[in-house]
Write an enzyme that holds these catalytic residues in place. Structure first.
Site, mmCIF file in Angstrom:
data_model
loop_
_atom_site.group_PDB
_atom_site.id
_atom_site.type_symbol
_atom_site.label_atom_id
_atom_site.label_comp_id
_atom_site.label_asym_id
_atom_site.label_seq_id
_atom_site.Cartn_x
_atom_site.Cartn_y
_atom_site.Cartn_z
ATOM 1 N N CYS A 62 0.835 -1.203 0.000
ATOM 2 C CA CYS A 62 0.000 0.000 0.000
ATOM 3 C C CYS A 62 0.875 1.261 0.000
ATOM 4 O O CYS A 62 1.551 1.530 -0.976
ATOM 5 C CB CYS A 62 -0.977 -0.039 1.171
ATOM 6 S SG CYS A 62 -2.397 1.032 0.951
ATOM 7 N N HIS A 104 -3.880 -5.647 -0.103
ATOM 8 C CA HIS A 104 -3.479 -6.110 1.228
ATOM 9 C C HIS A 104 -3.512 -7.627 1.347
ATOM 10 O O HIS A 104 -4.523 -8.205 1.742
ATOM 11 C CB HIS A 104 -4.376 -5.466 2.294
ATOM 12 C CG HIS A 104 -4.110 -4.014 2.462
ATOM 13 N ND1 HIS A 104 -3.105 -3.535 3.266
ATOM 14 C CD2 HIS A 104 -4.671 -2.935 1.877
ATOM 15 C CE1 HIS A 104 -3.073 -2.218 3.203
ATOM 16 N NE2 HIS A 104 -4.006 -1.828 2.359
ATOM 17 N N GLU A 138 -2.218 -9.358 3.533
ATOM 18 C CA GLU A 138 -2.150 -9.783 4.932
ATOM 19 C C GLU A 138 -3.530 -9.914 5.574
ATOM 20 O O GLU A 138 -3.636 -10.241 6.747
ATOM 21 C CB GLU A 138 -1.276 -8.795 5.733
ATOM 22 C CG GLU A 138 -1.865 -7.399 5.940
ATOM 23 C CD GLU A 138 -1.620 -6.427 4.784
ATOM 24 O OE1 GLU A 138 -1.593 -6.880 3.626
ATOM 25 O OE2 GLU A 138 -1.496 -5.211 5.033
#
Lengths: 193, 384
Positions: free
Chosen positions: A81, A168, A170
């Protein structure tokens, strides 16, 4: 193998630390003031940098040290990001406001199933939550994936182990979980040899 | 993978060192985190532990008795403290989400200070977990239990030291610790309940009748969804003021993505959201449409929030309505692992509609019952 995570102030930074630990790597959370010396002292085999609320084109000062470290340290790095945008800036590209901000799952199309996206082609869904994006690819970089509204969802340096992701990986709302981190650990292992 | 057994051993040792033979007080809300924390503390320091449950009045139906019964079974001696009037009088009439959370936090810790002195303790043990401080530090919302991480020194401010053994864990890991500690499934698998309780579900101005309606609506949703398979990780209802304005622009956008006629009302009520790692305290949009297509509904909320990024944070779909009433009841149900990101549960509309009927029947002030369509991000799990 030690892979620290730079905490940038985003909501999912600590989740990166959790995933790396679950995958068997050692990990520590470190700050934006991370220098080359610090990484060497930690014996870091790779570095993951999280997301954050900052805007690269307006808050560069906060990233001065980390920006220098990205250039100076040879170890593999993954920017997510806002640090993906920082990486673009550091290597001569540009980050700025996205025409269409994205908040939610988006289909990401793989252009090149490189090391970091290994096993994820031809497309996957990934969680987006960004107002800005990389608007100009830095020289010596190539695009690895794109989405309908965002041209540069993933990129890498053609010669160095530098990888950037706008989405993202994660979070559990990305179907890539935890593939990209497995890939990154593999990249770090290869680099150590 | 996370090893709950070694976590417990390590954590017991650390707590014994931090507490060093002093008497310590543990705060319980009835949620998973504080319950696991209390049992862990009782294993670490035994009879030096005093456990307190503060009834803030923002609890679910019959919660204080339920918690007392289960903690007694676990051998934790619980003192229930009735502070209902103190909390409601501090909060009544306040509307802003952050202001409400901060008043709650101050009332809570001041009262704790009094109890701590009365019990002759110098230490407070509490079940703060990772998402609490991540959201508070990130400025998304002020979790009531986060102090030192944002620069409040509890020793100076309230007169006691705070010990937080679960600080690095996520909810799914806390549950594993609870299981390992021998808690019953009813306790460790329980859905999360926010520390400020119903307060964050009484959206906007706090009024006594609104708190009561919220409590009733939550009871209906908890009963209605408890058998659902796979089970949602969290399910509840919130109450919002029904005042708002019809938006032609958003009605058109919604109609386009639903392929159905749609009427969109932008409520005056605001809800907390998080986009691009930044807090968003935007308005709530209420969509009235016949659509029951979850894929189209998801696309619709995504587009509405992305296109109106400066003023909209959450999107609701009307299920049932009646002519009169000053409130909207919003049903919320989500799936997640770690609560940092969540998606909504695709509940069969038949079940949603029957809960809506029941809420309308039990809460005469409610004009419409809706289902929340927004995942996290861009919304947060709770409304405030």
């Amino acid at each position: 193998m030690m892979i620290p995570v730079v905490e940038v102030g985003g909501q999912y930074n600590h989740l990166i630390h959790r995933i790396l630990t679950e995958l068997g790597a050692e990990s520590e959370i470190i700050g934006l003031d991370t220098t080359l010396e610090k990484l060497e002292k930690m014996n870091a085999a790779g570095l993951v940098m999280g997301g954050g609320p900052q805007r690269i084109d307006k808050e560069l000062g906060a990233f001065a040290t980390l920006g220098k470290t990205i250039k100076d340290s040879p170890i593999p790095m993954l920017g997510i990001c806002v640090t993906h945008q920082l990486m673009a800036f550091v290597y001569g590209g540009k980050a700025g406001a996205a025409k269409s901000p994205e908040y939610g799952e988006v289909e990401v199309i793989v252009d090149k199933e490189d090391d970091i996206l290994m096993g994820l082609g031809p497309k996957f869904t990934a969680l987006q939550t960004h107002n800005d994006e990389v608007v100009k690819l830095p020289p010596k970089f190539e695009i690895l994936a794109h989405s309908e509204h965002c041209k540069i969802q993933a990129m890498r340096h053609k010669l160095l182990p530098r990888f950037g992701l706008q989405f993202h990986p994660e979070t559990v709302r990305s179907s890539t979980d935890p593939r990209i981190f497995e890939n990154f650990i593999r990249i770090c292992k290869k680099f150590e040899k | 993978m996370f090893d709950s057994k070694s976590f417990i051993e390590k954590s017991k040792g650390e707590m014994q060192k931090q507490i060093g033979g002093e008497r310590a007080l543990c705060a319980l809300s009835g949620g998973v985190d504080s319950t696991v924390c209390a049992v862990l503390a009782s294993k670490a320091i035994g009879s030096s532990l005093r456990a307190v449950f503060i009834d803030t009045g923002f609890m679910r139906e019959d919660e204080p008795a339920w918690v007392k019964k289960h903690l007694d079974k676990m051998g934790v001696n619980l003192r229930v403290f009735d502070a209902r009037e103190r909390f409601i009088s501090a909060l009544e009439g306040h509307s802003d989400a952050e202001e409400k959370r901060k008043i709650f936090r101050d009332t809570f810790y001041k009262l704790f200070g009094e109890i701590v002195r009365e019990e002759k303790c110098k230490i407070l043990i509490q079940g703060t977990i990772a998402p609490d401080w991540i959201e508070t530090k990130g400025g998304i919302k002020s979790q009531h239990n986060v102090l030192s991480q944002i620069g409040i020194d509890p020793e100076k401010e309230f007169g006691y030291k705070v010990v937080e053994p679960l600080l690095q864990l996520y909810k799914d890991q806390v549950r594993l610790v609870g299981k390992e500690l021998g808690l019953s499934e009813e306790l460790y698998a329980r859905q999360p309940f926010p520390g400020p309780g119903l307060l964050v579900r009484v959206v906007g101005e706090v009024r006594r009748d609104k708190v009561e309606d919220t409590r009733k609506a939550i009871a209906v949703v908890e009963e209605g969804l408890k058998g659902l398979s796979p089970p949602p990780q969290q399910y509840f209802a919130a109450i919002l003021d029904s005042k708002g304005k019809i938006s032609e622009k958003i009605s058109k956008e919604a109609g386009e993505f639903l392929g159905e006629k749609a009427k969109a009302t932008v409520l005056d009520a605001r809800g907390t959201g998080v986009t691009g790692d930044i807090r968003r305290y935007g308005k709530v949009v209420l969509i009235d449409s016949k659509s029951t297509d979850y894929m189209a509904l998801n696309k619709t909320q995504f587009e509405i929030v992305s296109r109106n990024k400066d003023d909209v944070s959450r999107v609701l779909l009307v299920l049932k309505s009646q002519k009169e009433g000053k409130y909207i009841a919003a049903i919320r149900s989500i799936q997640t692992r770690d609560f940092m990101t969540v998606v909504i549960t695709k509940i069969p509309f038949e079940l949603l509609n029957s809960m809506a009927e029941e809420i309308l029947g039990r809460c005469p002030n409610v004009k419409a019952v809706a289902y929340e369509l927004t995942p996290k991000p861009p919304a947060t799990v709770e409304f405030e």
